[in-house]
Motif scaffolding. Structure first.
Motif, PDB file in Angstrom:
ATOM      1  N   LYS A 191       0.840  -1.203   0.000  1.00  0.00           N
ATOM      2  CA  LYS A 191       0.000   0.000   0.000  1.00  0.00           C
ATOM      3  C   LYS A 191       0.876   1.255   0.000  1.00  0.00           C
ATOM      4  CE  LYS A 191      -3.242   2.510   2.978  1.00  0.00           C
ATOM      5  NZ  LYS A 191      -3.960   2.497   4.280  1.00  0.00           N
ATOM      6  N   GLY A 192       1.925   1.243   0.831  1.00  0.00           N
ATOM      7  CA  GLY A 192       2.828   2.382   0.909  1.00  0.00           C
ATOM      8  C   GLY A 192       3.541   2.628  -0.399  1.00  0.00           C
ATOM      9  N   VAL A 193       4.040   1.559  -1.011  1.00  0.00           N
ATOM     10  CA  VAL A 193       4.740   1.668  -2.296  1.00  0.00           C
ATOM     11  C   VAL A 193       3.807   2.228  -3.366  1.00  0.00           C
ATOM     12  CG1 VAL A 193       5.745   0.326  -4.183  1.00  0.00           C
ATOM     13  CG2 VAL A 193       6.444  -0.124  -1.827  1.00  0.00           C
ATOM     14  N   LEU A 194       2.572   1.749  -3.373  1.00  0.00           N
ATOM     15  CA  LEU A 194       1.595   2.205  -4.354  1.00  0.00           C
ATOM     16  C   LEU A 194       1.314   3.699  -4.202  1.00  0.00           C
ATOM     17  CD1 LEU A 194      -0.477   1.568  -6.592  1.00  0.00           C
ATOM     18  CD2 LEU A 194      -2.124   1.027  -4.788  1.00  0.00           C
ATOM     19  N   PHE A 195       1.081   4.138  -2.962  1.00  0.00           N
ATOM     20  CA  PHE A 195       0.751   5.548  -2.721  1.00  0.00           C
ATOM     21  C   PHE A 195       1.934   6.459  -3.058  1.00  0.00           C
ATOM     22  CE2 PHE A 195      -2.953   3.931  -0.628  1.00  0.00           C
ATOM     23  CZ  PHE A 195      -3.861   4.963  -0.611  1.00  0.00           C
ATOM     24  N   VAL A 196       3.127   6.073  -2.643  1.00  0.00           N
ATOM     25  CA  VAL A 196       4.312   6.879  -2.930  1.00  0.00           C
ATOM     26  C   VAL A 196       4.577   6.914  -4.432  1.00  0.00           C
ATOM     27  CG1 VAL A 196       6.817   7.059  -2.649  1.00  0.00           C
ATOM     28  CG2 VAL A 196       5.385   6.491  -0.682  1.00  0.00           C
ATOM     29  N   GLY A 197       4.432   5.764  -5.093  1.00  0.00           N
ATOM     30  CA  GLY A 197       4.663   5.691  -6.531  1.00  0.00           C
ATOM     31  C   GLY A 197       3.698   6.564  -7.320  1.00  0.00           C
ATOM     32  N   VAL A 198       2.419   6.522  -6.951  1.00  0.00           N
ATOM     33  CA  VAL A 198       1.419   7.352  -7.632  1.00  0.00           C
ATOM     34  C   VAL A 198       1.684   8.829  -7.362  1.00  0.00           C
ATOM     35  CG1 VAL A 198      -1.031   7.936  -7.762  1.00  0.00           C
ATOM     36  CG2 VAL A 198      -0.340   5.545  -7.615  1.00  0.00           C
ATOM     37  N   GLY A 199       2.024   9.156  -6.113  1.00  0.00           N
ATOM     38  CA  GLY A 199       2.318  10.546  -5.751  1.00  0.00           C
ATOM     39  C   GLY A 199       3.497  11.094  -6.529  1.00  0.00           C
ATOM     40  N   ALA A 200       4.565  10.301  -6.639  1.00  0.00           N
ATOM     41  CA  ALA A 200       5.749  10.731  -7.377  1.00  0.00           C
ATOM     42  C   ALA A 200       5.451  10.885  -8.865  1.00  0.00           C
ATOM     43  CB  ALA A 200       6.884   9.725  -7.174  1.00  0.00           C
ATOM     44  N   SER A 201       4.659   9.971  -9.403  1.00  0.00           N
ATOM     45  CA  SER A 201       4.305  10.026 -10.823  1.00  0.00           C
ATOM     46  C   SER A 201       3.483  11.280 -11.132  1.00  0.00           C
ATOM     47  CB  SER A 201       3.516   8.769 -11.214  1.00  0.00           C
ATOM     48  OG  SER A 201       4.298   7.610 -11.016  1.00  0.00           O
ATOM     49  N   ILE A 202       2.542  11.592 -10.253  1.00  0.00           N
ATOM     50  CA  ILE A 202       1.717  12.792 -10.437  1.00  0.00           C
ATOM     51  C   ILE A 202       2.577  14.050 -10.368  1.00  0.00           C
ATOM     52  CG2 ILE A 202      -0.086  14.204  -9.370  1.00  0.00           C
ATOM     53  CD1 ILE A 202      -1.513  11.637  -8.591  1.00  0.00           C
ATOM     54  N   TYR A 203       3.471  14.086  -9.382  1.00  0.00           N
ATOM     55  CA  TYR A 203       4.346  15.254  -9.221  1.00  0.00           C
ATOM     56  C   TYR A 203       5.271  15.409 -10.421  1.00  0.00           C
ATOM     57  CZ  TYR A 203       6.887  18.822  -6.628  1.00  0.00           C
ATOM     58  OH  TYR A 203       7.435  20.009  -6.221  1.00  0.00           O
ATOM     59  N   GLY A 204       5.643  14.273 -11.022  1.00  0.00           N
ATOM     60  CA  GLY A 204       6.521  14.318 -12.176  1.00  0.00           C
ATOM     61  C   GLY A 204       5.875  14.934 -13.407  1.00  0.00           C
ATOM     62  N   MET A 205       4.542  14.973 -13.430  1.00  0.00           N
ATOM     63  CA  MET A 205       3.826  15.547 -14.572  1.00  0.00           C
ATOM     64  C   MET A 205       3.794  17.078 -14.535  1.00  0.00           C
ATOM     65  SD  MET A 205       0.471  13.079 -14.578  1.00  0.00           S
ATOM     66  CE  MET A 205       0.593  11.287 -14.556  1.00  0.00           C
ATOM     67  N   LEU A 206       4.116  17.644 -13.385  1.00  0.00           N
ATOM     68  CA  LEU A 206       3.879  19.061 -13.123  1.00  0.00           C
ATOM     69  C   LEU A 206       4.583  19.981 -14.115  1.00  0.00           C
ATOM     70  CD1 LEU A 206       2.313  20.697 -11.018  1.00  0.00           C
ATOM     71  CD2 LEU A 206       4.418  20.877  -9.696  1.00  0.00           C
ATOM     72  N   ALA A 207       5.882  19.775 -14.317  1.00  0.00           N
ATOM     73  CA  ALA A 207       6.663  20.694 -15.156  1.00  0.00           C
ATOM     74  C   ALA A 207       6.167  20.722 -16.597  1.00  0.00           C
ATOM     75  CB  ALA A 207       8.136  20.291 -15.118  1.00  0.00           C
ATOM     76  N   THR A 208       5.635  19.607 -17.062  1.00  0.00           N
ATOM     77  CA  THR A 208       5.109  19.572 -18.430  1.00  0.00           C
ATOM     78  C   THR A 208       3.920  20.515 -18.572  1.00  0.00           C
ATOM     79  OG1 THR A 208       5.840  17.299 -18.804  1.00  0.00           O
ATOM     80  CG2 THR A 208       4.050  18.100 -20.187  1.00  0.00           C
ATOM     81  N   PHE A 209       3.030  20.524 -17.572  1.00  0.00           N
ATOM     82  CA  PHE A 209       1.882  21.430 -17.615  1.00  0.00           C
ATOM     83  C   PHE A 209       2.330  22.892 -17.489  1.00  0.00           C
ATOM     84  CE2 PHE A 209      -0.289  17.481 -16.168  1.00  0.00           C
ATOM     85  CZ  PHE A 209      -1.184  17.381 -17.219  1.00  0.00           C
ATOM     86  N   PRO A 240       4.925   6.257   5.742  1.00  0.00           N
ATOM     87  CA  PRO A 240       4.892   5.482   6.985  1.00  0.00           C
ATOM     88  C   PRO A 240       4.731   3.979   6.749  1.00  0.00           C
ATOM     89  CG  PRO A 240       3.517   7.429   7.181  1.00  0.00           C
ATOM     90  CD  PRO A 240       3.900   7.319   5.735  1.00  0.00           C
ATOM     91  N   ASN A 241       4.058   3.593   5.672  1.00  0.00           N
ATOM     92  CA  ASN A 241       3.863   2.176   5.366  1.00  0.00           C
ATOM     93  C   ASN A 241       5.053   1.575   4.618  1.00  0.00           C
ATOM     94  OD1 ASN A 241       1.008   1.403   6.213  1.00  0.00           O
ATOM     95  ND2 ASN A 241       0.606   3.273   5.073  1.00  0.00           N
ATOM     96  N   ALA A 242       5.616   2.342   3.697  1.00  0.00           N
ATOM     97  CA  ALA A 242       6.722   1.821   2.891  1.00  0.00           C
ATOM     98  C   ALA A 242       8.057   1.941   3.607  1.00  0.00           C
ATOM     99  CB  ALA A 242       6.775   2.555   1.553  1.00  0.00           C
ATOM    100  N   GLY A 243       8.163   2.926   4.509  1.00  0.00           N
ATOM    101  CA  GLY A 243       9.446   3.194   5.148  1.00  0.00           C
ATOM    102  C   GLY A 243      10.204   4.244   4.363  1.00  0.00           C
ATOM    103  N   LEU A 244      11.084   4.981   5.029  1.00  0.00           N
ATOM    104  CA  LEU A 244      11.785   6.094   4.392  1.00  0.00           C
ATOM    105  C   LEU A 244      12.695   5.621   3.254  1.00  0.00           C
ATOM    106  CD1 LEU A 244      12.278   9.118   4.406  1.00  0.00           C
ATOM    107  CD2 LEU A 244      14.117   8.759   6.071  1.00  0.00           C
ATOM    108  N   GLY A 245      13.436   4.522   3.488  1.00  0.00           N
ATOM    109  CA  GLY A 245      14.367   4.035   2.468  1.00  0.00           C
ATOM    110  C   GLY A 245      13.668   3.576   1.209  1.00  0.00           C
ATOM    111  N   LEU A 246      12.711   2.652   1.351  1.00  0.00           N
ATOM    112  CA  LEU A 246      11.959   2.143   0.212  1.00  0.00           C
ATOM    113  C   LEU A 246      11.132   3.254  -0.426  1.00  0.00           C
ATOM    114  CD1 LEU A 246      11.120  -0.238  -1.544  1.00  0.00           C
ATOM    115  CD2 LEU A 246       9.370  -0.812   0.155  1.00  0.00           C
ATOM    116  N   GLY A 247      10.570   4.112   0.423  1.00  0.00           N
ATOM    117  CA  GLY A 247       9.772   5.222  -0.092  1.00  0.00           C
ATOM    118  C   GLY A 247      10.593   6.171  -0.950  1.00  0.00           C
ATOM    119  N   SER A 248      11.836   6.440  -0.531  1.00  0.00           N
ATOM    120  CA  SER A 248      12.718   7.323  -1.297  1.00  0.00           C
ATOM    121  C   SER A 248      13.050   6.722  -2.654  1.00  0.00           C
ATOM    122  CB  SER A 248      14.006   7.587  -0.514  1.00  0.00           C
ATOM    123  OG  SER A 248      13.730   8.239   0.702  1.00  0.00           O
TER     124      SER A 248
END
Length: 326
Positions: free
Chosen positions: A8-26, A264-272
């Motif tokens: 769950k943590g990996v999924l949320f962090v991954g989606v969050g990072a992907s969304i943030y990565g779209m920002l500069a294009t817009f 908090p679910n993925a942990g700081l290392g894996l989350g990073s």
């Protein structure tokens, strides 16, 4: 249950990072439509603040327990820390004016080794060998990802300067976000920090766009920094319903929420490690939507940077032994 939480943590962090990565294009698309950096950042922060206020109100009235409130000292510290949040967006968006999105995101990712330097200064301790190797790999990857080995390439030094400033500011944002008032609900903390960032953004709006229209003194002062007067005009409010909403949701509201749930679910290392998805997503979006050319050598550089992030965040052997013992 533990595995489910990690996934769950990996999924949320991954989606969050992907969304943030779209920002500069817009942001780049907004520039193509004639909007200014001041208009882009102002719309993002104003609508983002409005959205967080609504979410905080909903959380307050639906929460079954009393939510923590900040002390006056914490408010001051968070407002000050929030200025780095405003500077990060401002510097990053200015950089995108001069260089490709794919180059700007690589420069922003220099925060990976900037953070190692800051961490060493704060701890008064030299980084371990693995972090030093990771920094060297990041620098090598940056040379390839920005295609500096091609002598014919033209990189505007303005974009490089503002991109590195964005990385430095982003580093400060990460450190302050993880250390200040951690007991506060994410919406309340984000609102205060966003207010601090809004001061920077609105100050830039006055200095670079609105002020020079009405004051010859401010115009003369502004022209000491640049000779570009094209964006000195009245505020174009259509930014709010064209790009502002998307920028606020993708840059201010959704990613922080997903990160606060995911880390908090993925942990700081894996989350990073997972959050580094922001880099390839941003480059891919620029390639698909903006038609930016990304050479094979640049992809190799990006892969090297991602490898360095993974290497830097892998647990040490002693940490693995502790986990196994538990």
């Amino acid at each position: 249950m533990k595995k489910k939480n990690v996934l769950k943590g990996v999924l949320f962090v991954g989606v969050g990072a992907s969304i943030y990565g779209m920002l500069a294009t817009f942001v780049k698309m907004a520039y193509h439509d004639g909007f200014t950096t001041s208009e882009v950042t102002t719309s993002q922060f104003v609508l983002g603040l409005a959205g967080l206020l609504i979410l905080n109100f909903i959380q307050t009235i639906t929460s079954k327990q009393k939510l923590s409130s900040p002390s006056s000292k914490e408010v001051r510290m968070l407002l000050l820390a929030g200025t780095s949040l405003g500077c990060t967006s401002l510097f990053y968006y200015i950089a995108v004016q001069y260089i490709n999105v794919s180059i700007a995101i690589v420069l922003l990712m220099q925060s990976v080794w900037f953070s190692v330097v800051v961490e060493s200064i704060i701890a008064k301790k030299l980084p371990n060998a693995r972090k030093v190797i990771s920094v060297i790999i990041v620098l090598a990857g940056t040379i390839l990802a920005t295609n500096l080995i091609n002598m014919d390439i033209e990189l505007d030094w303005h974009g490089i300067f503002w991109g590195l400033l964005a990385a430095a500011s982003y580093t400060m944002t990460m450190f302050t976000s993880n250390t200040l008032a951690t007991h506060l609900p994410v919406f309340r903390k984000s609102i205060i920090m966003l207010c601090g960032g809004a001061v920077v953004v609105l100050g830039f709006l006055f200095f670079a766009q609105i002020g020079p229209m009405y004051s010859d003194g401010l115009r003369s002062l502004y022209l000491n920094f640049t000779d570009n007067t094209e964006h000195i005009h009245s505020f174009n409010y259509s930014i709010f319903w064209t790009y502002g909403f998307v920028l606020a949701v993708f840059g201010t509201i959704v990613p922080p929420i997903l990160f606060n749930i995911g880390f908090p679910n993925a942990g700081l290392g894996l989350g990073s490690i997972v959050s580094s998805l922001e880099l390839p997503v941003s480059v891919t979006m620029a390639f698909v939507l903006l038609g930016e050319k990304v050479l094979l050598v640049q992809w190799v550089g990006i892969i090297l940077i991602l490898f360095a992030i993974v290497l830097m965040n892998l647990p040490a052997k002693k940490d693995l032994k502790v986990v196994e013992a538990v």
